[in-house]
Scaffold this active site. Structure first.
Site, PDB file in Angstrom:
ATOM      1  N   GLU A   1      29.616  77.161  32.558  1.00  0.00           N
ATOM      2  CA  GLU A   1      29.986  77.500  31.161  1.00  0.00           C
ATOM      3  C   GLU A   1      29.634  78.949  30.825  1.00  0.00           C
ATOM      4  OE1 GLU A   1      31.945  75.925  29.577  1.00  0.00           O
ATOM      5  OE2 GLU A   1      31.803  74.017  30.605  1.00  0.00           O
ATOM      6  N   GLY A   2      29.760  79.834  31.783  1.00  0.00           N
ATOM      7  CA  GLY A   2      29.371  81.235  31.595  1.00  0.00           C
ATOM      8  C   GLY A   2      27.915  81.361  31.978  1.00  0.00           C
TER       9      GLY A   2
END
Ligand code: FAD
Length: 617
Positions: free
Chosen positions: A443-444
């Site tokens: 998610e980053g």
């Protein structure tokens, strides 16, 4: 209960929901049908499913892992039955708005339920968790046909969803996605390769809807050229029935360090002429659309983090109470001295208190973000609604990154409490460490979150979002300052806040001087500094509530809290009072034993040292 059993942290969740953020006071009109009794019943039922059905899958699924055979993924033993129970219990659509056929629960309640399931078995909940995120995307952006036809299948759990961004050359650099899309009549054809796709294939549902980033032939390079598509594993007829298999194939799964029950898939798309897809939103809006899904998923990673950290802490607590080793330090020369449980050793108490205070703070933030999201909706279109969005913008990277970093640390401390037994597979501690590492990566990565914080969130709307968040923090810090009992904690917290202020100014100065590399080198330090202050504020808010509640309980029982003898015998009998006292201890520990690191962080950010930029490898 044994040291391998999962413990649902119902007390702390209930305190956070009903006494701290007070979901019963949310003004959203659609929540008027709910009351406290119903919320408590939902939590109790979720805890039951978590403890009885999901927790037993955790270690077994980790050992067995997923299997890839003949182009299909098979989940570990027991997952199918648990999934059936999960969807039959109606858990899948719980947080989806009632008008779209979901349960319509307030967001903090939905997050609390997800926490329980994740703590019990983080791998299992990856499958339905992503589906909810995809369903939420469709409710706001899908065409009327998509909403009417596909959404009910996701809400019922009959179908699942995924998020497909990553490609071999495009991880953090999402703009480098090469998967292509071309228009074909009323739909699109997709070709490309995606890697690391969670739940990209599995045997829990009859269909999977992949939300996928791809590039049209005439699109500009970079993130602005991306569009978002819905690519079903099995094509869908007009009436919603399943048609032929689509041209999207799982060509393998990863063998991972943790989360082994969750399939991480390589997808080959369009090998036989193109996978059929629908556009979500408009062409070129891919990254914008994907961001809304990713923001939700980032809060989800924060929830995963404190769910696993909480499970690790409770396992360690239970072990520390049972494990007998050594004597009191004052009696270490006495060979006949009583052997004591390790929970009585100051160093073990330190590690436990560290874990507990971190978990409480992370949970309080996660649930607060759920509340801000609901308040944003309740006040949509007004400056107040905008203010809640400002908080969400700034605090989401903290919830994701600070929590995932600290979760890994908490899991590691929990393992340490088990000593050598933590390192072997008989106890759950080592799995929690392995499972939690990826939270700081997907998610980053946390490095990318930190760049987002300093490069976008702090400066956006002329700094309005950041200033609004600082005002929110300041108002809590000022409230703490009004209570004499917390004078030293207030001093520590106010100092940390001032350090944050000066570090933020320094970073802004670097930005204005166009020294972007220098600012980027300290992005993680600044994120941690902001996170430390935010988490201390969470604990301060909770301690103030707990202090009043404790005083009220004592007054009702006729106990003078200043009289140590009557206080301690009363506390022995009174679990709730002990719980409130734990909140005061959490704040004290955090302010005096953890917040001092903000001084080091500020020093590092403000230092003239440029070793990071000057060094070579
Ligand atoms: C178990 C698992 C499940 C996953 N599930 C999904 C999924 O469902 N869907 C999906 O699309 N993806 C998924 N991913 C992929 C995940 O999101 C990526 O691994 C992640 O975004 C990082 O990309 P990367 O692995 O290519 O690392 P890279 O981008 O190569 O990064 C490597 C390192 O360099 C740093 N770095 C890279 N660029 C910069 C920069 N500009 N500035 C500073 N530092 C930088 C990173 O922070 C990191 O430390 C999953 C990954 C795993 C391991």
């Amino acid at each position: 209960m044994s040291t391998t059993d999962f413990v649902s942290p119902i007390w702390d969740i209930s305190f956070s929901l009903f006494e701290h953020i007070r979901i019963q006071d949310l003004p959203n009109t659609e929540y008027t049908d709910f009351d406290m009794e119903m919320y408590k019943m939902v939590l109790a039922e979720a805890a039951k499913l978590a403890e009885e059905t999901l927790a037993p899958l955790n270690a077994a699924g980790d050992r067995e892992g997923c299997h890839w055979k003949d182009g299909r993924v098979h989940t570990p033993k027991g997952y199918k039955q648990a999934y059936k129970k999960y969807v039959e219990g109606g858990w899948q659509g719980l947080s989806i708005e009632a008008e779209h056929g979901g349960g319509g629960l307030p967001k903090p309640m939905a997050l609390a339920v997800v926490e329980l399931f994740t703590g019990a078995c983080a791998s299992f909940i990856m499958y339905p968790g992503l589906t909810v995120a995809v369903a939420n995307l469709i409710t706001s952006m899908g065409s009327p046909w998509v909403r009417a036809t596909l959404l009910p299948k996701l809400i019922s759990g009959q179908w699942a969803g995924t998020m497909c961004l990553t490609e071999p050359q495009a991880g953090s650099a999402v703009g480098d996605v090469r998967t292509t899309a071309r228009r074909k009549g009323d739909h699109y054809l997709i070709e490309g390769n995606k890697i690391f796709i969670s739940s990209g294939d599995h045997d829990l549902t009859e269909n999977i809807l992949h939300v996928m980033l791809a590039r049209l032939p005439d699109a500009p390079p970079g993130i602005k050229g991306l569009s978002l598509f819905l690519v079903p594993k099995v094509w869908i007829n007009e009436d919603g029935s399943l048609a032929e298999p689509n041209d999207v194939h799982c060509t393998g799964i990863e063998h991972k360090m943790g989360l082994n029950g969750s399939s991480t898939c390589t997808l080959s798309i369009g090998d036989n002429g193109g996978a059929k897809a629908w556009l979500i939103g408009n062409e070129g809006e891919g990254i914008l659309r994907m961001f809304s899904l990713m923001n939700e998923a980032r809060i989800g990673v924060g929830v995963q983090s404190y769910a696993v950290a909480s499970a690790a802490y409770h396992a360690a607590l239970s072990y520390a109470r049972e494990r007998i080793q050594g004597t009191r330090i004052s009696e270490f020369k006495n060979a006949e001295a009583e052997r004591i449980p390790i929970i009585e050793h100051p160093d073990v108490k330190r590690m436990l208190l560290h874990c507990r205070s971190q978990v409480s703070a992370m949970r309080a933030l996660g649930l607060s973000l759920g509340k801000f999201a609901d308040l944003h909706v309740a006040h949509q279109g007004s400056p107040e609604g905008q203010r809640y969005m400002d908080y969400l913008e700034v605090l989401t990277p903290i919830c994701k990154s600070w929590s995932s970093d600290q979760c890994f640390e908490v899991a590691s401390w929990a393992l340490q409490i088990f000593g050598g037994y933590g390192y072997i597979g008989e106890y759950p501690a080592e799995q929690y460490v392995r499972d939690s590492k990826v939270f700081s990566i997907y998610e980053g990565t946390n490095g990318i979150q930190a760049l987002d914080l300093i490069g976008r969130k702090m400066s956006q709307h002329g700094g309005r979002s950041f200033m609004a968040t600082m005002e929110l923090l300041n108002s809590s810090i000022n409230k703490l300052g009004e209570v004499e009992e917390f004078a030293s904690e207030h001093k520590a917290l106010a100092q940390a806040r001032d350090r944050l202020g000066s570090a933020a100014m320094k970073m802004m100065g670097l930005g204005m001087a166009k020294k972007v590399d220098a600012a980027a080198a300290h992005a993680c330090n600044l994120l941690n500094l902001l996170g430390d202050v935010v988490m201390a504020v969470m604990l301060a808010d909770q301690a103030l509530i707990a202090r009043d509640a404790l005083a009220q309980l004592a007054a009702q029982a006729g106990i003078d809290l200043g009289d140590s003898e009557s206080r301690s015998s009363w506390l022995e009998e009174h679990g709730k009072a002990r719980f409130y006292i734990s909140k005061l201890d959490d704040l004290r520990y955090f302010c005096h034993q953890f917040l001092p690191r903000t001084a080091a962080l500020e020093m590092m950010i403000s230092s003239a040292d440029s070793s990071v930029l000057d060094c070579s490898f």
